[in-house]
Design a protein around this motif. Structure first.
Motif, PDB file in Angstrom:
ATOM      1  N   GLY A 182       0.918  -1.227   0.013  1.00  0.00           N
ATOM      2  CA  GLY A 182       0.005  -0.094   0.210  1.00  0.00           C
ATOM      3  C   GLY A 182       0.878   1.581  -0.063  1.00  0.00           C
ATOM      4  N   GLN A 183       2.051   1.067  -0.052  1.00  0.00           N
ATOM      5  CA  GLN A 183       3.107   2.215  -0.046  1.00  0.00           C
ATOM      6  C   GLN A 183       3.689   2.192  -1.508  1.00  0.00           C
ATOM      7  OE1 GLN A 183       3.433   3.664   3.170  1.00  0.00           O
ATOM      8  NE2 GLN A 183       2.260   2.265   3.687  1.00  0.00           N
ATOM      9  N   GLN A 184       4.105   3.433  -1.727  1.00  0.00           N
ATOM     10  CA  GLN A 184       4.956   3.663  -2.918  1.00  0.00           C
ATOM     11  C   GLN A 184       6.469   4.105  -3.027  1.00  0.00           C
ATOM     12  OE1 GLN A 184       1.910   6.143  -5.224  1.00  0.00           O
ATOM     13  NE2 GLN A 184       1.433   4.121  -6.272  1.00  0.00           N
ATOM     14  N   VAL A 185       7.251   4.066  -3.666  1.00  0.00           N
ATOM     15  CA  VAL A 185       8.532   4.456  -3.974  1.00  0.00           C
ATOM     16  C   VAL A 185       8.437   5.426  -5.144  1.00  0.00           C
ATOM     17  CG1 VAL A 185      11.134   4.230  -4.322  1.00  0.00           C
ATOM     18  CG2 VAL A 185       9.638   2.310  -3.192  1.00  0.00           C
ATOM     19  N   LYS A 186       8.870   6.601  -4.891  1.00  0.00           N
ATOM     20  CA  LYS A 186       8.769   7.829  -5.983  1.00  0.00           C
ATOM     21  C   LYS A 186      10.019   8.480  -6.125  1.00  0.00           C
ATOM     22  CE  LYS A 186       3.773   8.519  -4.111  1.00  0.00           C
ATOM     23  NZ  LYS A 186       3.045   9.605  -3.409  1.00  0.00           N
ATOM     24  N   LEU A 187      10.438   9.050  -7.410  1.00  0.00           N
ATOM     25  CA  LEU A 187      11.346   9.660  -7.356  1.00  0.00           C
ATOM     26  C   LEU A 187      11.087  11.037  -7.862  1.00  0.00           C
ATOM     27  CD1 LEU A 187      13.429   7.207  -9.727  1.00  0.00           C
ATOM     28  CD2 LEU A 187      13.516   7.523  -7.475  1.00  0.00           C
TER      29      LEU A 187
ATOM     30  N   ASP B  58      -2.861  12.057   7.505  1.00  0.00           N
ATOM     31  CA  ASP B  58      -2.932  10.771   7.796  1.00  0.00           C
ATOM     32  C   ASP B  58      -1.448  10.012   7.590  1.00  0.00           C
ATOM     33  OD1 ASP B  58      -5.519  11.019   9.098  1.00  0.00           O
ATOM     34  OD2 ASP B  58      -6.334  11.179   7.128  1.00  0.00           O
ATOM     35  N   GLU B  59      -0.783  10.718   6.865  1.00  0.00           N
ATOM     36  CA  GLU B  59       0.669   9.945   6.282  1.00  0.00           C
ATOM     37  C   GLU B  59       1.944  10.410   6.803  1.00  0.00           C
ATOM     38  OE1 GLU B  59      -1.225  11.440   3.046  1.00  0.00           O
ATOM     39  OE2 GLU B  59      -2.480   9.644   2.501  1.00  0.00           O
ATOM     40  N   ASP B  60       2.624   9.356   7.175  1.00  0.00           N
ATOM     41  CA  ASP B  60       4.032   9.972   7.423  1.00  0.00           C
ATOM     42  C   ASP B  60       4.809   9.891   6.026  1.00  0.00           C
ATOM     43  OD1 ASP B  60       3.495   9.584  10.189  1.00  0.00           O
ATOM     44  OD2 ASP B  60       3.967   7.500  10.090  1.00  0.00           O
TER      45      ASP B  60
ATOM     46  N   PRO C  94       2.592   6.268   1.581  1.00  0.00           N
ATOM     47  CA  PRO C  94       1.361   5.649   1.344  1.00  0.00           C
ATOM     48  C   PRO C  94       0.952   5.988  -0.130  1.00  0.00           C
ATOM     49  CG  PRO C  94       1.084   6.235   3.499  1.00  0.00           C
ATOM     50  CD  PRO C  94       2.176   6.949   2.911  1.00  0.00           C
ATOM     51  N   ALA C  95       0.403   5.076  -0.670  1.00  0.00           N
ATOM     52  CA  ALA C  95      -0.173   5.351  -2.315  1.00  0.00           C
ATOM     53  C   ALA C  95      -1.190   6.424  -2.311  1.00  0.00           C
ATOM     54  CB  ALA C  95      -0.579   4.141  -2.896  1.00  0.00           C
ATOM     55  N   THR C  96      -1.695   6.803  -1.311  1.00  0.00           N
ATOM     56  CA  THR C  96      -2.763   7.773  -1.111  1.00  0.00           C
ATOM     57  C   THR C  96      -2.086   9.069  -1.064  1.00  0.00           C
ATOM     58  OG1 THR C  96      -2.769   7.188   1.162  1.00  0.00           O
ATOM     59  CG2 THR C  96      -4.625   6.312  -0.088  1.00  0.00           C
TER      60      THR C  96
ATOM     61  N   VAL D   3       0.254  17.949  -8.669  1.00  0.00           N
ATOM     62  CA  VAL D   3       0.247  17.150  -9.911  1.00  0.00           C
ATOM     63  C   VAL D   3      -1.057  15.882  -9.517  1.00  0.00           C
ATOM     64  CG1 VAL D   3       1.582  15.207 -11.540  1.00  0.00           C
ATOM     65  CG2 VAL D   3       2.536  17.323 -10.639  1.00  0.00           C
ATOM     66  N   ARG D   4      -1.967  15.463 -10.441  1.00  0.00           N
ATOM     67  CA  ARG D   4      -2.925  14.897  -9.716  1.00  0.00           C
ATOM     68  C   ARG D   4      -2.743  13.252 -10.197  1.00  0.00           C
ATOM     69  NH1 ARG D   4      -6.123  18.333  -7.482  1.00  0.00           N
ATOM     70  NH2 ARG D   4      -5.423  20.213  -8.543  1.00  0.00           N
ATOM     71  N   ASP D   5      -2.363  12.858 -11.422  1.00  0.00           N
ATOM     72  CA  ASP D   5      -2.208  11.734 -11.600  1.00  0.00           C
ATOM     73  C   ASP D   5      -0.540  11.633 -11.868  1.00  0.00           C
ATOM     74  OD1 ASP D   5      -4.715  10.544 -11.738  1.00  0.00           O
ATOM     75  OD2 ASP D   5      -5.067  12.184 -13.489  1.00  0.00           O
ATOM     76  N   LEU D   6       0.007  10.971 -10.661  1.00  0.00           N
ATOM     77  CA  LEU D   6       1.395  10.918 -10.912  1.00  0.00           C
ATOM     78  C   LEU D   6       2.088  10.000 -12.135  1.00  0.00           C
ATOM     79  CD1 LEU D   6       2.607  10.630  -7.218  1.00  0.00           C
ATOM     80  CD2 LEU D   6       2.228  12.689  -8.603  1.00  0.00           C
ATOM     81  N   PRO D   7       2.915  10.218 -12.685  1.00  0.00           N
ATOM     82  CA  PRO D   7       3.468   9.373 -14.034  1.00  0.00           C
ATOM     83  C   PRO D   7       4.295   8.202 -13.162  1.00  0.00           C
ATOM     84  CG  PRO D   7       4.807  11.365 -13.737  1.00  0.00           C
ATOM     85  CD  PRO D   7       3.621  11.481 -12.929  1.00  0.00           C
ATOM     86  N   ARG D   8       4.209   6.974 -13.964  1.00  0.00           N
ATOM     87  CA  ARG D   8       4.948   5.907 -13.558  1.00  0.00           C
ATOM     88  C   ARG D   8       6.348   5.724 -14.325  1.00  0.00           C
ATOM     89  NH1 ARG D   8       3.084   1.894 -10.420  1.00  0.00           N
ATOM     90  NH2 ARG D   8       1.286   2.581  -9.218  1.00  0.00           N
ATOM     91  N   LEU D   9       7.184   5.157 -14.030  1.00  0.00           N
ATOM     92  CA  LEU D   9       8.492   4.930 -14.963  1.00  0.00           C
ATOM     93  C   LEU D   9       8.883   3.246 -14.812  1.00  0.00           C
ATOM     94  CD1 LEU D   9      10.919   7.526 -13.678  1.00  0.00           C
ATOM     95  CD2 LEU D   9       9.667   7.465 -16.034  1.00  0.00           C
TER      96      LEU D   9
END
Lengths: 120, 120
Positions: free
Chosen positions: B27-32, B46-48, B99-101, B114-120
């Motif tokens: 339920g978490q994401q790794v983002k660059l 609600d998110e660390d 979190p992904a949220t 940015v509403r819809d984050l891009p994916r790589l």
């Protein structure tokens, strides 16, 4: 909200295959570990596990998929339920990101199982 | 279970303040993200949020605490509900773990949201 220097934390211990907790967030933990040689085959039934190699080289074997081979600056996510065996070649320093409930040997009770992970 | 090379992923985009999702787990994401200058003040109720600086220098300002100043190999966790303002000095490349949220501007609706984050 104090910065955590990962290299400084890694310098504080020598034990291999002993994850050290350095941060908690959202029910997850950031752990540092030093790896040497091969670990035990195991899986985590309900938890995905992220490996981030900081130094060295890590090969992760899977039963039914090609090995993942990682060097510094590379990450991999091992999905829940996927049996795997980490093999450091010959050593590696890694960051783990996974739920606080994750046991590092999964459901396998090995002489390598560390029950109460140290904190740095 | 394919390794992800973070430097290679970072080379695939130039946009600043636009987190790119590279992995999902628990339920978490790794983002660059590439940062330049100051962002907007915001919090996440609600998110660390974990920041890991890969290159450059990042200062995170808080309303009631000393700034956190991070260089490469340093991380910090901003707890939920804590208002903060990231300031890259002058630029930084970071990995976010959250979190992904999580919306990157929190509850603040900014021209930078940015509403819809891009994916790589």
């Amino acid at each position: 909200m104090t910065p955590i220097d990962l290299a400084a934390k890694l310098s504080q211990f020598d034990a291999t295959w002993t994850p050290h907790v350095v941060a908690d967030l959202n029910g997850q933990q950031v752990k540092l570990a030093k790896l040497e040689g091969a670990f035990v085959w195991h899986d985590h039934a309900d938890e995905d596990e992220l490996f981030w190699v900081v130094s060295g080289r890590l090969r992760i074997e899977f039963r039914d998929a090609p090995d993942a081979v990682l060097g510094p600056g590379q990450i991999v996510v091992v999905p829940r339920g996927v049996e795997h065996r980490p093999v450091a070649e010959p050593t590696a320093e890694v960051v783990l990101f996974e739920p606080a409930t994750t046991k590092h040997t999964g459901d396998v009770d090995s002489e390598r199982t560390v029950r109460d992970l140290p904190r740095l």
